[in-house]
Design an enzyme around this catalytic site. Structure first.
Site, PDB file in Angstrom:
ATOM      1  N   LYS A   1      -0.508  -4.202  -3.358  1.00  0.00           N
ATOM      2  CA  LYS A   1      -1.830  -3.728  -2.912  1.00  0.00           C
ATOM      3  C   LYS A   1      -2.044  -2.313  -3.445  1.00  0.00           C
ATOM      4  O   LYS A   1      -1.524  -1.351  -2.898  1.00  0.00           O
ATOM      5  CB  LYS A   1      -1.935  -3.730  -1.388  1.00  0.00           C
TER       6      LYS A   1
ATOM      7  N   SER B   1       0.817  -1.211   0.000  1.00  0.00           N
ATOM      8  CA  SER B   1       0.000   0.000   0.000  1.00  0.00           C
ATOM      9  C   SER B   1       0.854   1.266   0.000  1.00  0.00           C
ATOM     10  O   SER B   1       1.523   1.568  -0.977  1.00  0.00           O
ATOM     11  CB  SER B   1      -0.944  -0.042   1.208  1.00  0.00           C
TER      12      SER B   1
ATOM     13  N   ASP C   1       9.573   5.533 -10.203  1.00  0.00           N
ATOM     14  CA  ASP C   1       9.075   6.162 -11.431  1.00  0.00           C
ATOM     15  C   ASP C   1       9.769   7.497 -11.704  1.00  0.00           C
ATOM     16  O   ASP C   1       9.988   7.866 -12.859  1.00  0.00           O
ATOM     17  CB  ASP C   1       7.565   6.383 -11.336  1.00  0.00           C
TER      18      ASP C   1
END
Length: 558
Positions: free
Chosen positions: A325, A300, A311
């Site tokens: 998740k 999460s 990224d």
């Protein structure tokens, strides 16, 4: 004239068809909504009738709250595991999950066989201040015996409103001790430890994403920079961190990433509630090399931090693939003090990928949710053009092979041998060396081995399990008679080899024992300090952060 009239008629006819199609669409939509509404009403009425019949006619008395909780839990079990219902009695647990806060005494407990023990009091909190120690067996809470109770029962009894008293009776090596403690609003530290590793590399351990956890990480980073101006890089350890508050994750990314960057976007059924979460503050440092450690339990919010920094090509991710998740939950208040946690959307990190690895709507014949197949995974690009994928969790840039615990060490843990030996050791030693210096000496090791001889430890190795499976298979295929003697000879030979397992696995057993003893004398902070020098993932991070060429290459920088 006729031609013109015909064109007009054709256009009008087309308009009529469009209008008719729209009306039909609206009617179908209205019919669909009506059908759904009718189905909901019908089934609620049926459910009410079933419950009334149970209440009126079932042979035994029916507990309304318990029965309803079972029914609700069964209904929610068909969804994902994060959509839950909490009655008013569970609100302390909800506060602990979401805020890291609860009213209690500040101690971990564990159950061994049918007895409940304090396994670790938190430093400076009521249990620690009252002198309760790890290894104390809990006999009574407020005069009520713990006999036959489990950890959930005992924990519930010890928790309560901050400012209220609780009396706890414990057995410490045969001595009965009774303490009355005043409960406090316990706020767990999100950052239990930060400090310097070797080669001027900073380290921050983050346990959870609760309220103010970003501030704790930021303060830890500032302290490290101020005290060590020559710091070459920093490690953020998210291993074992199951997540928490999304806004805290965004703020932690903001520590090392510039203002105004989209960190995570949530998308759900109600489009008006879709959100884009940006960094909003000036960063602390956009240049210092960063490594983030993850494992299969990082989930999460941990994946938002590690995934977005990946990224942005702002940090090297090291360890093992994360849990996967990508679901967001909201807490909805309900009647009579109850609450419901509902999965309302999925989150998408800067490259556009969703890291949700399990499709809870697609289940196998056993009712188990399926993993997203490779054929459905999509490639995305990081800021520097590196390829990353959705549907797999966060895959590390550098994978460190997991070290699996031997069956012997697992059995010693299951039998609470490390815990029980630490009780014995602490009763005989007032202090030990500081965490960075303490080691399991030959003297301590030999004492531990002598203790194990009194425990009658039995366990099966993987090799023994394979031999057993071979015997069963050979029996089914009618080969056992011809190879039985060979299997027996292998088992006897292996039994002698097994006698040396304590020596063979001394290093990993010593690390477990060291960790248990450090927790007794120096709490969680000392436990982490003592573990780091032998941590292969942390050592890999040090290696990479000390090698600018390798670090930049991993991030796709020229």
């Amino acid at each position: 004239m006729n031609y013109y009239f015909e064109c007009i008629m054709i256009k009008r006819t087309k308009h009529y068809w469009v209008i008719a199609a729209l009306l039909l669409s609206l009617n179908l939509s209205a019919q669909e909504d009506y059908d759904k509404g009718f189905e909901i009403s019908k089934n609620l009425e049926i459910f009410s009738n079933v419950y009334q019949n149970l209440h009126l006619y079932y042979v035994d008395d029916v507990d309304p709250g318990k029965t309803m909780k079972v029914a609700i839990d069964a209904m929610l079990a068909s969804m994902d595991p994060y959509t839950n219902y909490y009655p008013e009695s569970d609100m302390e647990d909800v506060k602990l999950q979401l805020l890291g806060e609860y009213g209690g005494i500040g101690a971990l407990i564990l159950q061994f066989e049918d007895k409940v023990y304090i396994s670790q009091p938190y430093e400076g909190l009521p249990a620690d201040q009252a002198g309760l120690k790890a290894g104390d067996r809990i006999l009574e809470v407020n005069g009520v015996s713990t006999e036959g109770k489990n950890t959930a029962d005992v924990s519930s009894a010890m928790r309560g409103q901050a400012g209220t008293d609780v009396t706890i009776k414990v057995d410490r090596n045969g001595k009965i001790i009774t303490k009355t403690l005043t409960r406090k609003e316990i706020k767990m530290k999100a950052v239990p430890y930060y400090g310097m590793m070797k080669d001027d590399i900073g380290y921050i351990k983050l346990n959870e994403f609760t309220r103010n956890s970003a501030q704790e990480v930021k303060q830890a980073f500032r302290s490290l920079k101020a005290e060590h101006p020559n710091m070459k890089g920093v490690v953020l350890d998210l291993r074992g961190n199951g997540g928490g508050l999304l806004n805290e994750a965004v703020d932690i990314v903001n520590i090392w990433e510039k203002k105004g960057e989209l960190v995570v976007e949530t998308k759900g059924k109600i489009k008006s509630k879709d959100l884009k979460n940006y960094t909003t503050a000036q960063p602390e440092d956009t240049q210092i090399p960063v490594a983030v450690l993850i494992d299969g339990s990082s989930a999460s919010a941990s994946e938002i931090v590690s995934g977005s920094l990946q990224d942005f090509d702002r940090a090297v991710i090291i360890g093992n693939r994360s849990y996967g998740k990508g679901l967001v939950q909201n807490i909805l208040p309900m009647n009579y003090g109850s609450q419901m946690k509902v999965t309302v959307s999925k989150y998408y990190i800067p490259s556009g990928r969703c890291i949700q690895a399990i499709n809870y709507n697609d289940r196998d014949e056993m009712g188990r949710a399926k993993k997203i197949p490779d054929s459905l995974k999509t490639a995305f690009k990081t800021r520097n053009g590196r390829t990353v994928y959705d549907g797999v969790g966060i895959e590390p840039d550098v994978e460190v092979e997991q070290e699996y615990m031997s069956n012997l060490t697992a059995e010693l843990t299951r039998r609470s041998c490390f815990f029980e030996y630490a009780n014995k050791f602490c009763s005989q030693h007032e202090s030990i060396a500081p965490p960075e210096e303490f080691e399991i000496t030959d003297e301590i090791w030999n004492d531990f081995v002598a203790y194990l001889k009194t425990k009658n430890i039995t366990y099966k190795t993987e090799t023994e399990e394979v031999l057993e499976e071979m015997r069963e298979t050979a029996k089914e295929e009618h080969y056992l008679e011809s190879i039985e003697q060979n299997i027996k000879e292998l088992e006897e030979r292996f039994k002698k080899e097994k006698e040396g397992d304590l020596t063979k696995y001394r290093k990993e057993i010593s690390l477990m024992l060291k960790s248990e003893l450090l927790a007794r004398y120096y709490y969680e902070k000392g436990q982490i300090q003592g573990w780091l020098p032998d941590d292969p993932v942390a050592l890999k991070a040090i290696e990479i952060l000390n090698n600018p060429v390798q670090y930049n290459k991993l991030l796709g920088r020229k």
